[in-house]
Design an enzyme around this catalytic site. Structure first.
Site, PDB file in Angstrom:
ATOM      1  N   GLU A   1      -3.512   4.263   2.541  1.00 62.82           N
ATOM      2  CA  GLU A   1      -3.621   4.443   3.989  1.00 62.82           C
ATOM      3  C   GLU A   1      -3.470   5.920   4.311  1.00 62.82           C
ATOM      4  O   GLU A   1      -2.672   6.620   3.693  1.00 62.82           O
ATOM      5  CB  GLU A   1      -2.508   3.649   4.689  1.00 62.82           C
ATOM      6  CG  GLU A   1      -2.429   3.856   6.183  1.00 62.82           C
ATOM      7  CD  GLU A   1      -1.202   3.194   6.808  1.00 62.82           C
ATOM      8  OE1 GLU A   1      -1.105   3.254   8.046  1.00 62.82           O
ATOM      9  OE2 GLU A   1      -0.350   2.645   6.079  1.00 62.82           O
TER      10      GLU A   1
ATOM     11  N   HIS B   1       0.834  -1.198   0.000  1.00 61.42           N
ATOM     12  CA  HIS B   1       0.000   0.000   0.000  1.00 61.42           C
ATOM     13  C   HIS B   1       0.869   1.248   0.000  1.00 61.42           C
ATOM     14  O   HIS B   1       2.071   1.175   0.219  1.00 61.42           O
ATOM     15  CB  HIS B   1      -0.939   0.008   1.215  1.00 61.42           C
ATOM     16  CG  HIS B   1      -0.228   0.096   2.523  1.00 61.42           C
ATOM     17  ND1 HIS B   1       0.322  -1.004   3.149  1.00 61.42           N
ATOM     18  CD2 HIS B   1       0.037   1.152   3.336  1.00 61.42           C
ATOM     19  CE1 HIS B   1       0.884  -0.629   4.286  1.00 61.42           C
ATOM     20  NE2 HIS B   1       0.727   0.683   4.420  1.00 61.42           N
TER      21      HIS B   1
END
Length: 139
Positions: A115, A66
């Site tokens: 995120e 991510h």
């Protein structure tokens, strides 16, 4: 010598959906659009989107890979609500000690994990030094 990250490029299945996500939800600045590409400035980074309709995307959710963006503690609730209000796929995330700060994990329209994190590298290292004696730290 490597100087910095130059840009991040995502393969997307629908350029218009992704432009909406990165511009209208994450508040990126749209810099350029073409037939199959769009460029953004987001958090000081060059984000490139390239439309590739025939790329398999079914297994991407199994990976922890991510990109994390920094947000202030004071903005955590705002961003969580903003993502919810825009029907963004918010992920459960991992169980986390409060010393590791707060995170919101979510996906873009193509399943790329993103995120929003309230901590810094220094916060993380200090937490790990305190809570994880099995780890080795280097200067």
């Amino acid at each position: 010598m490597l100087k910095s990250i130059n840009h991040i490029c995502f393969s997307v299945r629908n350029l218009n959906d992704s432009i909406h996500f990165y511009r209208d939800i994450l508040l990126g600045k749209l810099l350029l659009t073409g037939k199959k590409t769009a460029y953004f400035e987001l958090a000081g980074l060059w984000i490139a989107l390239n439309e590739e309709k025939d790329i398999p995307r079914n297994e991407i959710h199994f990976s922890y890979t991510h990109i994390a963006f920094t947000i202030d503690d004071s903005e955590f609730k705002y961003w969580h609500q903003r993502l919810k209000d825009n029907n963004v796929n918010i992920l459960e995330g991992r169980v986390r000690d409060i010393r590791d700060r707060q995170s919101i994990y979510f996906t873009d329209p193509d399943g790329h994990k993103l995120e929003l994190h309230t901590g810094t590298l220094e916060n993380r290292l200090n937490y790990y030094k305190e809570a994880k004696p099995h780890m080795t730290f280097y200067k």
